[in-house]
Design an enzyme around this catalytic site. Structure first.
Site, PDB file in Angstrom:
ATOM      1  N   CYS A   1       0.871  -1.189   0.000  1.00  0.00           N
ATOM      2  CA  CYS A   1       0.000   0.000   0.000  1.00  0.00           C
ATOM      3  C   CYS A   1       0.895   1.223   0.000  1.00  0.00           C
ATOM      4  CB  CYS A   1      -0.905  -0.018   1.235  1.00  0.00           C
ATOM      5  SG  CYS A   1      -1.731   1.558   1.536  1.00  0.00           S
TER       6      CYS A   1
ATOM      7  N   ASP B   1      -0.296  16.196  -1.573  1.00  0.00           N
ATOM      8  CA  ASP B   1      -0.719  15.320  -2.672  1.00  0.00           C
ATOM      9  C   ASP B   1       0.255  15.491  -3.829  1.00  0.00           C
ATOM     10  OD1 ASP B   1      -2.160  14.318  -5.046  1.00  0.00           O
ATOM     11  OD2 ASP B   1      -3.856  14.175  -3.687  1.00  0.00           O
TER      12      ASP B   1
ATOM     13  N   ASN C   1     -12.963  10.033  -0.966  1.00  0.00           N
ATOM     14  CA  ASN C   1     -13.561   9.042  -1.869  1.00  0.00           C
ATOM     15  C   ASN C   1     -13.618   7.659  -1.224  1.00  0.00           C
ATOM     16  OD1 ASN C   1     -13.845  10.771  -4.199  1.00  0.00           O
ATOM     17  ND2 ASN C   1     -11.619  10.727  -4.356  1.00  0.00           N
TER      18      ASN C   1
ATOM     19  N   GLY D   1     -14.022   5.699  -7.512  1.00  0.00           N
ATOM     20  CA  GLY D   1     -13.392   7.025  -7.484  1.00  0.00           C
ATOM     21  C   GLY D   1     -12.226   7.107  -6.522  1.00  0.00           C
TER      22      GLY D   1
ATOM     23  N   HIS E   1      -6.498   3.181   0.826  1.00  0.00           N
ATOM     24  CA  HIS E   1      -6.147   3.420   2.229  1.00  0.00           C
ATOM     25  C   HIS E   1      -6.849   4.725   2.566  1.00  0.00           C
ATOM     26  CE1 HIS E   1      -2.811   3.574   5.539  1.00  0.00           C
ATOM     27  NE2 HIS E   1      -3.722   4.521   5.802  1.00  0.00           N
TER      28      HIS E   1
ATOM     29  N   HIS F   1      -8.296   8.167   3.277  1.00  0.00           N
ATOM     30  CA  HIS F   1      -7.636   9.473   3.363  1.00  0.00           C
ATOM     31  C   HIS F   1      -8.622  10.578   3.014  1.00  0.00           C
ATOM     32  CE1 HIS F   1      -7.226   7.995  -0.750  1.00  0.00           C
ATOM     33  NE2 HIS F   1      -7.286   9.264  -1.127  1.00  0.00           N
TER      34      HIS F   1
HETATM   35  P1  5GP Z   1      -8.180   9.136  -4.178  1.00  0.00           P
HETATM   36  O1  5GP Z   1      -8.547   9.102  -5.629  1.00  0.00           O
HETATM   37  O2  5GP Z   1      -7.829   7.761  -3.684  1.00  0.00           O
HETATM   38  O3  5GP Z   1      -9.207   9.821  -3.318  1.00  0.00           O
HETATM   39  O4  5GP Z   1      -6.899  10.044  -4.078  1.00  0.00           O
HETATM   40  C1  5GP Z   1      -5.606   9.535  -4.090  1.00  0.00           C
HETATM   41  C2  5GP Z   1      -4.666  10.719  -4.122  1.00  0.00           C
HETATM   42  O5  5GP Z   1      -3.379  10.259  -3.769  1.00  0.00           O
HETATM   43  C3  5GP Z   1      -4.561  11.381  -5.477  1.00  0.00           C
HETATM   44  O6  5GP Z   1      -4.933  12.741  -5.379  1.00  0.00           O
HETATM   45  C4  5GP Z   1      -3.099  11.192  -5.875  1.00  0.00           C
HETATM   46  O7  5GP Z   1      -2.558  12.324  -6.512  1.00  0.00           O
HETATM   47  C5  5GP Z   1      -2.432  10.939  -4.542  1.00  0.00           C
HETATM   48  N1  5GP Z   1      -1.271  10.068  -4.621  1.00  0.00           N
HETATM   49  C6  5GP Z   1      -1.186   8.872  -5.272  1.00  0.00           C
HETATM   50  N2  5GP Z   1       0.039   8.333  -5.108  1.00  0.00           N
HETATM   51  C7  5GP Z   1       0.731   9.203  -4.331  1.00  0.00           C
HETATM   52  C8  5GP Z   1       2.082   9.212  -3.818  1.00  0.00           C
HETATM   53  O8  5GP Z   1       2.886   8.307  -4.055  1.00  0.00           O
HETATM   54  N3  5GP Z   1       2.440  10.286  -3.066  1.00  0.00           N
HETATM   55  C9  5GP Z   1       1.579  11.305  -2.797  1.00  0.00           C
HETATM   56  N4  5GP Z   1       2.051  12.316  -2.047  1.00  0.00           N
HETATM   57  N5  5GP Z   1       0.328  11.338  -3.256  1.00  0.00           N
HETATM   58  C10 5GP Z   1      -0.095  10.306  -4.026  1.00  0.00           C
HETATM   59 ZN    ZN Z   2      -2.235   1.326   3.728  1.00  0.00          ZN
END
Ligand code: 5GP
Ligand code: ZN
Length: 129
Positions: A3, A29, A85, A89, A94, A96
């Site tokens: 993860c 992000d 989300n 989506g 994990h 957040h």
């Molecule tokens: P979700 O779509 O799951 O709500 O958002 C995931 C977020 O995690 C996205 O905005 C994406 O840019 C961010 N993200 C994905 N991988 C990484 C990473 O390796 N480092 C950081 N800092 N953000 C990440």
């Molecule tokens: Zn995790």
């Protein structure tokens, strides 16, 4: 566990740290919608809101309020959009929360597919059925 957010929490993957305590880590992000978008990530690997406990949720709320004040003062944002989300989506499974600092005239948009929208009565009927 494979993860990416657990790896960031365990410092196996680097991140730009905004805040950390025993319950959560907050980092920028990697693909921000606006300047300063960050993610509040509990250290426990919850997948969605369904696994999140009330204690962690209350802690997150306190930190969100503190960060909002700090972001207004230090980044000069005019507002803050908070979003999260679950399943569809959700890119990273994990739990957040996205904190998106908002700036006057920024281009942040939550889009909608007009073809999929039904009328308000329909929604209320479905919810009350
Ligand atoms: P979700 O779509 O799951 O709500 O958002 C995931 C977020 O995690 C996205 O905005 C994406 O840019 C961010 N993200 C994905 N991988 C990484 C990473 O390796 N480092 C950081 N800092 N953000 C990440
Ligand atoms: Zn995790």
């Amino acid at each position: 566990m494979d993860c990416i957010f657990c790896k960031i929490i365990n410092k196996e993957v680097p991140s730009h740290l905004v805040y950390e305590d025993e319950i959560l880590k907050i980092f920028l992000d990697i693909n921000p919608a606006t300047n300063g978008e960050c993610l509040i990530v509990p250290k426990n690997h919850f997948k969605t809101i369904m696994e999140l406990d009330n204690e962690t949720n209350e802690h997150i709320l306190k930190i969100e309020k503190k960060l909002y004040l700090i972001f207004k003062e230090k980044l000069g944002c005019d507002g803050m959009t908070i979003m999260q989300n679950n399943d569809y989506g959700q890119e990273v499974p994990h739990f957040h929360i996205h904190l998106v600092p908002r700036y006057n005239k920024d281009m942040f948009r939550t889009t909608s597919d007009k073809d999929l929208l039904v009328d308000f009565e329909n929604i209320i009927n479905q919810l009350n059925d």
